[in-house]
Design a protein around this motif. Structure first.
Motif, short mmCIF file in Angstrom:
data_model
loop_
_atom_site.label_atom_id
_atom_site.label_comp_id
_atom_site.label_asym_id
_atom_site.label_seq_id
_atom_site.Cartn_x
_atom_site.Cartn_y
_atom_site.Cartn_z
N VAL A 264 -1.20 5.86 4.59
CA VAL A 264 -0.72 6.88 4.27
C VAL A 264 1.17 6.81 4.35
O VAL A 264 1.47 7.60 2.79
CB VAL A 264 -1.44 8.82 4.71
CG1 VAL A 264 -2.80 8.43 4.25
CG2 VAL A 264 -0.90 7.90 5.75
N SER B 156 0.92 -1.57 -0.09
CA SER B 156 -0.01 -0.19 -0.12
C SER B 156 0.64 1.04 -0.13
O SER B 156 0.41 2.69 -0.39
CB SER B 156 -0.50 0.12 1.17
OG SER B 156 -1.72 -1.06 1.11
N ASN C 219 -6.83 3.92 7.12
CA ASN C 219 -5.87 4.22 5.64
C ASN C 219 -4.73 4.29 5.67
O ASN C 219 -4.65 4.96 6.55
CB ASN C 219 -6.39 5.46 4.63
CG ASN C 219 -6.47 5.96 3.45
OD1 ASN C 219 -5.47 5.45 3.07
ND2 ASN C 219 -6.78 6.36 2.74
N ASP D 286 -12.36 1.66 3.13
CA ASP D 286 -11.21 3.00 2.77
C ASP D 286 -11.87 4.99 3.48
O ASP D 286 -11.74 5.15 3.19
CB ASP D 286 -10.80 2.68 2.20
CG ASP D 286 -11.93 3.07 0.81
OD1 ASP D 286 -13.35 3.38 1.00
OD2 ASP D 286 -12.08 3.56 -0.44
N ARG E 38 -12.27 2.82 -7.63
CA ARG E 38 -11.01 1.36 -6.59
C ARG E 38 -11.88 0.60 -6.27
O ARG E 38 -11.59 -1.19 -6.67
CB ARG E 38 -11.16 1.98 -5.60
CG ARG E 38 -10.69 1.39 -4.08
CD ARG E 38 -9.48 1.02 -3.90
NE ARG E 38 -8.23 2.45 -4.57
CZ ARG E 38 -6.84 2.18 -3.40
NH1 ARG E 38 -6.50 1.33 -3.68
NH2 ARG E 38 -6.83 3.27 -4.41
N GLN F 188 -4.98 9.21 -0.64
CA GLN F 188 -4.43 8.35 -1.28
C GLN F 188 -2.39 8.29 -0.95
O GLN F 188 -1.84 9.93 -1.27
CB GLN F 188 -4.76 8.64 -2.37
CG GLN F 188 -3.36 7.73 -3.48
CD GLN F 188 -3.84 6.26 -3.28
OE1 GLN F 188 -5.19 5.82 -3.63
NE2 GLN F 188 -2.91 5.46 -3.43
N SER G 157 -4.14 14.56 -0.03
CA SER G 157 -5.31 14.45 0.17
C SER G 157 -5.49 15.94 -0.05
O SER G 157 -5.81 16.55 -1.14
CB SER G 157 -5.05 14.93 1.68
OG SER G 157 -6.42 14.76 2.64
N TRP H 257 -6.62 -4.09 1.97
CA TRP H 257 -5.60 -3.17 2.25
C TRP H 257 -4.58 -3.38 2.19
O TRP H 257 -4.89 -5.08 2.44
CB TRP H 257 -5.80 -2.26 3.47
CG TRP H 257 -6.58 -1.30 3.54
CD1 TRP H 257 -7.76 -0.75 3.47
CD2 TRP H 257 -5.94 0.49 2.82
NE1 TRP H 257 -8.05 1.09 3.36
CE2 TRP H 257 -7.09 0.97 3.03
CE3 TRP H 257 -4.92 0.74 2.29
CZ2 TRP H 257 -7.28 2.66 2.32
CZ3 TRP H 257 -4.54 2.13 2.04
CH2 TRP H 257 -6.03 2.57 2.39
N CYS I 48 -15.03 11.85 4.14
CA CYS I 48 -14.37 11.36 3.61
C CYS I 48 -12.51 11.72 4.10
O CYS I 48 -11.90 12.36 4.06
CB CYS I 48 -13.97 12.07 1.99
SG CYS I 48 -15.12 10.60 0.85
N HIS J 228 -9.64 7.92 -2.55
CA HIS J 228 -9.18 6.63 -2.32
C HIS J 228 -10.32 6.10 -3.22
O HIS J 228 -9.57 5.55 -4.34
CB HIS J 228 -9.56 6.11 -1.08
CG HIS J 228 -7.78 4.75 -1.46
ND1 HIS J 228 -9.31 3.39 -1.35
CD2 HIS J 228 -6.88 4.09 -1.33
CE1 HIS J 228 -8.55 3.10 -0.52
NE2 HIS J 228 -6.95 3.17 -0.93
N CYS K 27 -10.31 10.51 6.09
CA CYS K 27 -9.15 9.11 6.05
C CYS K 27 -9.92 8.79 4.49
O CYS K 27 -8.97 7.87 4.51
CB CYS K 27 -10.11 7.52 6.23
SG CYS K 27 -10.42 7.80 8.49
N ASN K 28 -10.09 9.19 3.94
CA ASN K 28 -10.06 8.27 2.30
C ASN K 28 -9.15 9.67 1.47
O ASN K 28 -9.03 10.76 0.11
CB ASN K 28 -11.71 8.87 1.38
CG ASN K 28 -12.04 8.13 0.24
OD1 ASN K 28 -11.06 8.17 -0.44
ND2 ASN K 28 -11.85 6.92 0.76
#
Length: 278
Positions: free
Chosen positions: A183, A9, A181, A177, A77, A226, A235, A130, A221, A269, A223-224
């Motif tokens: 990161v 990840s 997450n 997700d 995704r 990439q 973010s 994940w 979102c 994400h 936590c969402n």
């Protein structure tokens, strides 16, 4: 493409698959009044900005040709998950998303990425997937993925030496997700209060540092995000507290505008399917 596809990840992200939100729309409730107005042109602009953020950071972006019948196709995704050996083809729980499977399967064939596992009897969506490390998968059981789907995947990827850890939550999030997450290496953004103690203990045993997000921000979102690898993460601008916390660990945060896209029910994400990471 050949060789290693997605190792974990957090390794450097090299190539992703995305779909412009040309035909995305917000589903109406029974009364026909959803109470939310969406600026379609702004959604497209935000998606373009996200694509540009990837490209300007060395990530190749492959774009799907949107299908006017597939209104959630922008959330690339979810059709499956990519691992080192190839990709896992999921099975959507919601009938109105099932048409995406063929569309994305054809694209993966075109890209030369082999299907190494397929979910047929149960349900599995990529937003629940994940890699905790190169050989450990964490798969959420929230609203869209079920035990049958996980068992199917386990039976097919076991030959590659993978372990699967199911992660349950009763929280009203579509996918894992939205509340968890990764990161950066050993760094996760998480809402601990909606996740089981055994999973939190696993993260602790693996020496993960955790950035906490309040439950009230999950559907916004927060936590969402990439991870790009190389100590970078994408973010969104209004995610101020999380962005600040990530920066405190020496991680570069690339901020984009995505607030209009969030109205469709997913974030950064959700819109990003990694094709190559290693």
């Amino acid at each position: 493409m050949d060789g290693c596809f997605v190792r974990n990840s957090t390794a450097p992200l090299k190539k992703v698959l995305m779909c412009p939100p040309i035909y995305a729309y917000l589903k109406k409730n029974v009364s026909g009044d959803d109470g939310v107005e969406i600026d379609d042109e702004l959604c497209i602009k935000e998606h373009d900005e996200l694509v540009d953020a990837y490209r300007s950071n060395g990530v190749e972006v492959v774009l799907m040709t949107p299908d006017q019948k597939l209104h959630d196709q922008v959330f690339a995704r979810d059709f499956g998950a990519c691992i080192k050996e190839g990709y896992i083809l999921g099975n959507f729980r919601m009938h109105d998303r099932k048409g995406e499977t063929k569309s994305y399967q054809e694209k993966m064939d075109e890209l030369g990425i082999p299907c190494v596992a397929k979910c047929s009897n149960g349900h599995f969506e990529g937003g629940d997937f994940w890699m905790l490390d190169d050989k450990t998968m964490a798969i959420g059981i929230l609203e869209r993925t079920d035990e049958t789907g996980i068992d199917e995947i386990r039976g097919q990827v076991g030959r590659y030496g993978y372990e699967i850890i199911p992660v349950r939550s009763s929280e009203k999030c579509l996918h894992l997700d939205m509340c968890f997450n990764i990161v950066a290496e050993k760094l996760a953004v998480i809402c601990s209060e909606v996740l089981p103690r055994d999973f939190l203990n696993i993260l602790k045993d693996r020496n993960f540092k955790l950035i906490e997000v309040d439950r009230k921000y999950l559907l916004e979102c927060h936590c969402n995000l990439q991870a790009l690898g190389n100590e970078k993460v994408v973010s969104f601008k209004d995610n101020r507290e999380v962005n600040s916390a990530i920066r405190s660990y020496g991680i570069e945060v690339i901020e984009t505008h995505t607030s209009e896209m969030f109205k469709h029910g997913g974030g950064i994400h959700c819109m990003t399917f990694p094709l190559s990471r290693g």
